[in-house]
Design a protein around this motif. Structure first.
Motif, PDB file in Angstrom:
ATOM      1  N   HIS A 105     -22.591  20.364   5.536  1.00  0.00           N
ATOM      2  CA  HIS A 105     -22.432  19.205   4.667  1.00  0.00           C
ATOM      3  C   HIS A 105     -23.551  18.199   4.938  1.00  0.00           C
ATOM      4  N   ALA A 129     -23.157  20.797  -4.312  1.00  0.00           N
ATOM      5  CA  ALA A 129     -21.792  21.318  -4.143  1.00  0.00           C
ATOM      6  C   ALA A 129     -21.308  22.033  -5.404  1.00  0.00           C
ATOM      7  N   THR A 146     -21.249  16.130  -0.061  1.00  0.00           N
ATOM      8  CA  THR A 146     -21.313  17.501  -0.599  1.00  0.00           C
ATOM      9  C   THR A 146     -19.958  18.203  -0.631  1.00  0.00           C
ATOM     10  N   PHE A 147     -18.877  17.416  -0.689  1.00  0.00           N
ATOM     11  CA  PHE A 147     -17.558  18.045  -0.841  1.00  0.00           C
ATOM     12  C   PHE A 147     -17.480  18.783  -2.176  1.00  0.00           C
ATOM     13  N   SER A 148     -16.742  19.892  -2.191  1.00  0.00           N
ATOM     14  CA  SER A 148     -16.583  20.677  -3.410  1.00  0.00           C
ATOM     15  C   SER A 148     -15.778  19.913  -4.449  1.00  0.00           C
ATOM     16  N   VAL A 171     -18.936  12.037   3.131  1.00  0.00           N
ATOM     17  CA  VAL A 171     -19.502  13.367   2.894  1.00  0.00           C
ATOM     18  C   VAL A 171     -19.955  13.438   1.440  1.00  0.00           C
ATOM     19  N   HIS A 193     -13.362  24.596  -0.613  1.00  0.00           N
ATOM     20  CA  HIS A 193     -13.969  24.183   0.649  1.00  0.00           C
ATOM     21  C   HIS A 193     -14.349  25.356   1.533  1.00  0.00           C
ATOM     22  N   THR A 230     -26.274  21.708   1.370  1.00  0.00           N
ATOM     23  CA  THR A 230     -24.931  22.154   1.745  1.00  0.00           C
ATOM     24  C   THR A 230     -24.835  23.666   1.699  1.00  0.00           C
ATOM     25  N   ARG A 245     -21.894  27.160   2.272  1.00  0.00           N
ATOM     26  CA  ARG A 245     -20.538  27.680   2.540  1.00  0.00           C
ATOM     27  C   ARG A 245     -20.605  29.174   2.802  1.00  0.00           C
ATOM     28  N   MET A 290     -16.028  20.531  10.444  1.00  0.00           N
ATOM     29  CA  MET A 290     -15.165  19.387  10.128  1.00  0.00           C
ATOM     30  C   MET A 290     -14.900  18.530  11.363  1.00  0.00           C
TER      31      MET A 290
END
Ligand code: MF3
Ligand code: CO
Ligand code: CO
Length: 268
Positions: A242, A29, A255-257, A253, A262, A115, A117, A140
């Protein structure tokens, strides 16, 4: 047939093993956070790929992608109508209005953090940014149904329902996957499907949710490089991913930023 354990899903230790996943997930992340400022018109996808790898190496990890079944680069960078597995190259320069997915998988102490984005190059058209918004929401919503006792089909059901509301299609030629001590493990995590079907989730399972959503038809084809999947109808495709673990009463989770980046636009 020697397929005895083909459908078995690994149960990891929610204390010790999840700690390993936290470290790997955090680094992956962080790479996506770090690269944000470098995504701009004129830069090549190979340049971004090398920056990601430098960050990974200098923070004690390594890329899981390079040499994986012969994959030639450190990350996957998939622009516009590319569904996934875009191979970074020096000749591919980003243009204003592009939407790109950067997919990073790192190995830290033997644990895989996976992960991805979407990123905007300059200002994309409303059609493109809306696809990215809906795709993020699909991921999500998929994560929100995760808990012991839920079925894997529940994930696909909520993703498909939300994507279809916007007239989009859900790619079914690629899935999320078990992750942890290996890159791609059981189960296949489908992004479409029916509630109440598929294996039942248990505390300690670790997997990805990584929906690929197309504006047009779901069909894709693989380019002659053997990796890159594109939409057959050339319509735009988006993806977020994720890595997460099933907890006592939901999901963690990994791999949250860390910087709260996000989804685009990543205004600071
Ligand atoms: N990171 C991708 C995934 O989400 C897999 C990439 S495999 C590679 O599963 F070899 F193309 F890098
Ligand atoms: Co993945
Ligand atoms: Co990935």
């Amino acid at each position: 047939m020697s397929r005895k354990n083909a459908d078995k899903i690994t149960i990891y230790d929610p204390q010790k093993d999840f700690a390993g996943m936290r470290k790997a997930g955090r680094l992956a992340a962080e790479v996506l956070d770090y690269i944000t400022d470098y995504v701009e018109a004129g830069v090549s996808t190979e340049y971004l790929d090398n920056l990601c790898n430098d960050y990974i190496i200098s923070h004690g990890g390594k890329s899981a992608c390079i040499n994986y079944h012969g994959y030639p680069k450190y990350t996957c960078i998939s622009a516009n109508h590319v569904i996934c597995h875009g191979i970074p190259s020096a000749s591919q320069k980003l243009s204003d209005g592009d939407i790109i997915n950067i997919d990073v998988t790192v190995i830290v102490d033997g644990w895989f953090g996976d992960t991805s984005r979407m990123y905007y190059v300059g200002k994309p058209k409303i059609k493109a940014s809306r696809l990215c918004d809906v795709t993020y929401e699909c991921m999500m919503r998929g994560i929100e149904v995760v808990k012991p006792g839920a079925h894997f089909g529940d994930i696909g059901a909520v993703i498909e329902e939300y994507a279809h509301k916007y007239g989009y299609s859900v790619v079914d030629m690629f899935c999320g996957h078990g992750v942890g001590k290996v890159f791609h493990d059981n189960p296949n995590v489908m992004h479409c499907g029916k509630k109440g079907t598929g294996p039942v989730m248990e505390e300690g399972m670790i997997f990805t949710i990584e929906p690929m959503i197309n504006i047009g038809r779901k069909d894709g084809l693989i380019l002659s490089n053997g990796w890159t999947a594109v939409t057959r109808d050339k319509s735009l495709s988006a993806q977020f991913e994720h890595s997460l673990g099933v907890t006592k009463d939901g999901a963690e989770v990994f791999t949250f930023s860390p910087q709260g980046l996000h989804r685009p636009p990543y205004k600071k």
